[in-house]
Write an enzyme that holds these catalytic residues in place. Structure first.
Site, PDB file in Angstrom:
ATOM      1  N   ASN A   1      -3.625  -1.753   7.566  1.00  0.00           N
ATOM      2  CA  ASN A   1      -4.880  -2.501   7.077  1.00  0.00           C
ATOM      3  C   ASN A   1      -4.847  -3.643   7.069  1.00  0.00           C
ATOM      4  OD1 ASN A   1      -6.029   0.258   6.768  1.00  0.00           O
ATOM      5  ND2 ASN A   1      -5.132   0.506   4.788  1.00  0.00           N
TER       6      ASN A   1
ATOM      7  N   GLU B   1       0.954  -1.129  -0.015  1.00  0.00           N
ATOM      8  CA  GLU B   1       0.015   0.011  -0.061  1.00  0.00           C
ATOM      9  C   GLU B   1       0.728   1.150  -0.170  1.00  0.00           C
ATOM     10  OE1 GLU B   1      -3.581  -0.284   2.269  1.00  0.00           O
ATOM     11  OE2 GLU B   1      -3.941   1.844   2.237  1.00  0.00           O
TER      12      GLU B   1
ATOM     13  N   GLU C   1       7.082  21.746  -2.435  1.00  0.00           N
ATOM     14  CA  GLU C   1       6.051  22.273  -1.730  1.00  0.00           C
ATOM     15  C   GLU C   1       5.682  23.614  -2.437  1.00  0.00           C
ATOM     16  OE1 GLU C   1       7.479  23.967   2.153  1.00  0.00           O
ATOM     17  OE2 GLU C   1       5.454  24.635   2.611  1.00  0.00           O
TER      18      GLU C   1
ATOM     19  N   LYS D   1       0.564  10.770  13.763  1.00  0.00           N
ATOM     20  CA  LYS D   1       1.324  11.157  12.543  1.00  0.00           C
ATOM     21  C   LYS D   1       1.877  12.609  12.688  1.00  0.00           C
ATOM     22  CE  LYS D   1      -1.241   8.462   8.921  1.00  0.00           C
ATOM     23  NZ  LYS D   1      -1.895   8.494   7.789  1.00  0.00           N
TER      24      LYS D   1
ATOM     25  N   ASP E   1      -2.697  14.390   7.583  1.00  0.00           N
ATOM     26  CA  ASP E   1      -2.411  12.834   6.773  1.00  0.00           C
ATOM     27  C   ASP E   1      -1.072  13.051   6.008  1.00  0.00           C
ATOM     28  OD1 ASP E   1      -2.234  10.335   6.031  1.00  0.00           O
ATOM     29  OD2 ASP E   1      -4.345  10.227   5.025  1.00  0.00           O
TER      30      ASP E   1
ATOM     31  N   GLU F   1     -10.600   4.503   8.937  1.00  0.00           N
ATOM     32  CA  GLU F   1     -10.787   4.160   7.418  1.00  0.00           C
ATOM     33  C   GLU F   1     -11.489   2.742   7.392  1.00  0.00           C
ATOM     34  OE1 GLU F   1      -6.985   5.351   5.917  1.00  0.00           O
ATOM     35  OE2 GLU F   1      -7.552   7.085   5.667  1.00  0.00           O
TER      36      GLU F   1
ATOM     37  N   ARG G   1      -2.526   3.399  16.780  1.00  0.00           N
ATOM     38  CA  ARG G   1      -2.506   4.545  15.961  1.00  0.00           C
ATOM     39  C   ARG G   1      -3.605   5.528  16.260  1.00  0.00           C
ATOM     40  NH1 ARG G   1      -2.655   4.081  10.496  1.00  0.00           N
ATOM     41  NH2 ARG G   1      -0.921   5.249   9.801  1.00  0.00           N
TER      42      ARG G   1
ATOM     43  N   GLU H   1       3.799   9.036  -0.795  1.00  0.00           N
ATOM     44  CA  GLU H   1       2.703   9.158  -1.080  1.00  0.00           C
ATOM     45  C   GLU H   1       2.007  10.463  -1.598  1.00  0.00           C
ATOM     46  OE1 GLU H   1      -0.204   7.545   1.955  1.00  0.00           O
ATOM     47  OE2 GLU H   1      -1.996   7.985   0.310  1.00  0.00           O
TER      48      GLU H   1
ATOM     49  N   ARG I   1     -11.597  18.018   9.857  1.00  0.00           N
ATOM     50  CA  ARG I   1     -10.966  16.705   9.963  1.00  0.00           C
ATOM     51  C   ARG I   1      -9.612  16.925  11.088  1.00  0.00           C
ATOM     52  NH1 ARG I   1      -8.556  12.729   5.457  1.00  0.00           N
ATOM     53  NH2 ARG I   1      -6.789  12.080   6.460  1.00  0.00           N
TER      54      ARG I   1
HETATM   55  O1  GCW Z   1      -2.831   8.437   3.889  1.00  0.00           O
HETATM   56  C1  GCW Z   1      -3.803   7.327   4.248  1.00  0.00           C
HETATM   57  C2  GCW Z   1      -3.236   6.570   2.926  1.00  0.00           C
HETATM   58  C3  GCW Z   1      -3.675   5.037   3.254  1.00  0.00           C
HETATM   59  C4  GCW Z   1      -3.186   4.631   4.987  1.00  0.00           C
HETATM   60  C5  GCW Z   1      -3.588   5.600   5.881  1.00  0.00           C
HETATM   61  C6  GCW Z   1      -2.997   5.089   7.056  1.00  0.00           C
HETATM   62  C7  GCW Z   1      -2.547   2.226   5.430  1.00  0.00           C
HETATM   63  O2  GCW Z   1      -3.744   6.930   1.883  1.00  0.00           O
HETATM   64  O3  GCW Z   1      -3.297   4.137   2.303  1.00  0.00           O
HETATM   65  O4  GCW Z   1      -3.518   3.316   5.150  1.00  0.00           O
HETATM   66  O5  GCW Z   1      -3.000   6.806   5.306  1.00  0.00           O
HETATM   67  O6  GCW Z   1      -2.165   5.703   7.398  1.00  0.00           O
HETATM   68  O7  GCW Z   1      -3.705   4.394   7.942  1.00  0.00           O
END
Ligand code: GCW
Length: 610
Positions: A156, A113, A445, A312, A317, A238, A271, A345, A288
């Site tokens: 996941n 992923e 950026e 995080k 995100d 998610e 998490r 990502e 959010r």
């Molecule tokens: O930013 C998102 C990603 C997902 C990821 C999620 C997470 C593993 O698009 O792919 O899933 O974060 O951190 O759980």
């Protein structure tokens, strides 16, 4: 088949892979050192293990003293310094935190992923499948920069990954054994609903049979892998199951698992990436970035000792520009792990150049002392011959290890060290490479997320511009651009996200005059005519940044072309640079057109906007 063996990495100073014979970090250290001394006959070095030193080490011109893992970290550091002819660090070297983790998002079907460097290094076709020599090479890469935990499966957790702590546990144990000589311990991502998979009718954390299930599960797992670091859990996030499914809260859920693994010294990495991913875009109240703090802060102090809340770096995100998550200021009685993403990502898919250490220097400046108990990074590794897709993306893994060990590290010095270990360039070329790395984040950026305007990306895969991509989606990521202005008002007059920060941050972010410019549109909704500090209007600044960012991406590619890199690194880097230039132009034209159509304001310099 084995092309990876000939590829350049920062381990170039060693002439061969350590043999299979080494069983402990000390044996690995001796094997590596012997190999190094064969090719450096002018050097000598003796290793002395002092068990009580644990991960610590001390270096002298002719010796390494260290604990059972420290001896290996010390040996790698000693060899790197000698090979580069730089001074040895003086005094006892100790890591800033005990858990320095890599989180792989590898699926058992072999996909990764958000992976941009090929398929999984250890899974394929629903099972383990790997080249043991390559896993040993991975182990030494990690140990050479002090990374000591690898979580090997995606957070996941999808079938058959649930089997890792069940029917394929013995294979997990064999894999753990391969990394043990490098002082790397495994961690597993688990499914909160595992009890249901194995026949129970609930996974309710307060149910005694669920508690018994996990206690027995932990016993079996730690019998097979006594040094397993722990479990990593993505719950109620998610669409993953979690305590909320059973009307319980996250302290109930995390503590239940923590009690099960405590007898074995295991930890639960829980998490904090929890938010409503089914938001109605019409709803302007829900914001959010507020979600995690709102959920977890009231639970501060309720988590067991061996629970670490994994947060995080930013409240959204892994976007290009975010403020530090307010949880780092608000959880004094909870152990926290800082989670960053090496997998690019949102930062260019390991096509566009993006060196992350400058970001970690910025995080350090905002991080309250003592708030981080552990660090985790989503890896950027895969089965590509060069390990990281873009050969320079390896610098991110290298730098992560160095910053995890010592958050006071210097991004530029680390880049220089990585470049010198990886490539035999002359000094001026090396400095060019270092400057490319050092400017890369700012350039990316500038063409993708200037002034803190994140999320203007193509939905799903997240590469390339699409300012409407997430605008009417359920993901809670809106720019709210219209003909009057752009941005979400997160001040006390708006969503009051700023209210989650203590002084002085709250005051700083609240006031558009004081707010750091890089975060201006993260915190504020402003009109196109808003005057920036330098006298330009907001709209002009948006245009200028996109033109400038695309121009600098071109310049970056030209400079890269002047480097005498070995093949195939040169070819791979140049191919990616060409794609980056294309991407940057696309960003420039799409974003400028988008804003021009809304604002109707022409560019002051008459450049082409479509
Ligand atoms: O930013 C998102 C990603 C997902 C990821 C999620 C997470 C593993 O698009 O792919 O899933 O974060 O951190 O759980």
């Amino acid at each position: 088949m084995d092309a990876w063996k000939t590829r350049k990495t920062w381990l170039n100073m060693f002439s061969r892979l350590p043999g299979e014979a080494a069983r402990t970090p000390e044996e690995t250290a001796r094997a590596e050192l012997n190999c190094f001394l064969e090719s450096h006959p002018e050097e000598s070095c003796t290793l002395s293990v002092r068990e009580d030193m644990g991960e610590d080490y001390i270096l002298t011109d002719t010796g390494v003293t260290g604990g059972s893992a420290g001896i290996l970290y010390g040996a790698y550091r000693w060899m790197a310094c000698r090979a580069l002819r730089v001074p040895l660090p003086s005094g006892k070297q100790s890591p800033a935190c005990a858990l320095r983790m890599l989180n792989a998002w590898d699926n058992m079907d072999g996909t990764i992923e958000r992976g941009y460097a090929g398929r999984s290094l250890w899974f394929e076709g629903g099972r383990f499948s790997y080249d043991p020599a390559r896993i040993r090479q991975l182990g030494r890469m990690l140990a050479s920069v002090g990374i000591n935990v690898l979580c090997l499966n995606n957070v996941n957790v999808r079938e058959p990954a649930q089997g890792l702590i069940s029917e394929t546990l013995d294979e997990l144990a064999s894999f753990a054994a391969l990394l043990r000589p490098f002082a790397v311990r495994l961690m597993v991502a688990v499914d909160f609903a595992q009890p249901v998979r194995e026949g129970l009718d609930t996974a309710d954390p307060l149910s005694p049979e669920v508690q018994r299930f996990w206690a027995e599960k932990a016993k079996k797992v730690w019998e097979a892998i006594p040094d397993l670091a722990g479990f990593l859990v993505k719950a109620d996030s998610e669409h993953r199951p979690g305590p909320h499914t059973y009307g319980r809260d996250h302290a109930d859920g995390a503590n239940m698992l923590a009690r099960a693994v405590a007898p074995y010294g295991g930890v639960i990495l829980w998490r904090a990436f929890v938010y409503n991913c089914l938001q109605d875009w019409r709803d302007q109240k829900t914001d959010r970035p507020k979600a995690a703090y709102a959920l977890y802060q009231p639970m501060d102090g309720r988590f067991c000792e061996n629970v670490i809340l994994q947060v995080k770096n930013g409240p959204y995100d892994f976007q290009v520009r975010e403020p530090l998550s307010p949880l780092f200021y608000g959880m004094e009685h909870t152990r926290l792990a800082l989670e960053v993403q090496l997998a690019q990502e949102y930062t260019g898919h390991q096509i566009d150049l993006y060196y992350m250490a400058p970001m970690w220097e910025e995080l350090r400046a905002e991080m309250p002392a003592g708030s981080v108990a552990a660090v985790a990074a989503v890896t950027n590794l895969g089965r590509d011959d060069n390990w990281t897709g873009h050969p320079f993306a390896a610098a991110n893994l290298f730098a992560y290890g160095r910053f995890a060990w010592d958050p006071a590290s210097d991004a530029e010095a680390v880049a220089r060290e990585w470049a010198a270990l990886s490539y035999a360039l002359d000094e001026s070329q090396r400095e060019t490479l270092v400057s490319l790395l050092m400017s890369s984040r700012a350039i990316y950026e500038q063409y993708t997320a200037n002034l803190g305007l994140d999320w203007m990306i193509e939905p799903g895969h997240h590469y390339g511009p699409n300012p409407y991509g997430y605008e009417f989606s359920p993901w809670g990521t809106y720019n709210r651009a219209d003909r009057f202005g752009v941005g979400v008002d997160r001040t006390s007059r708006g969503t009051d996200y700023v209210g989650q920060y203590p002084a002085p941050w709250r005051e700083l972010y609240e006031d558009p005059e004081k707010c750091p410019e890089k975060l201006l549109l993260f915190f504020h909704r402003l009109s196109y005519g808003h005057l920036m500090a330098d006298g330009r209007t907001l709209i002009q600044r948006l245009y200028d940044d996109h033109f400038e960012g695309a121009r600098r991406a071109e310049e970056l590619s030209q400079k890269l072309n002047t480097l005498d890199l070995p093949e195939p690194d040169r070819k791979e880097a140049l191919e990616r640079a060409a794609l980056q230039v294309k991407n940057a132009r696309e960003w420039r034209d799409v974003l400028n057109t988008f804003f021009f159509r809304f604002s109707g304001v022409p560019d002051a310099h008459g450049r082409t906007i479509y």
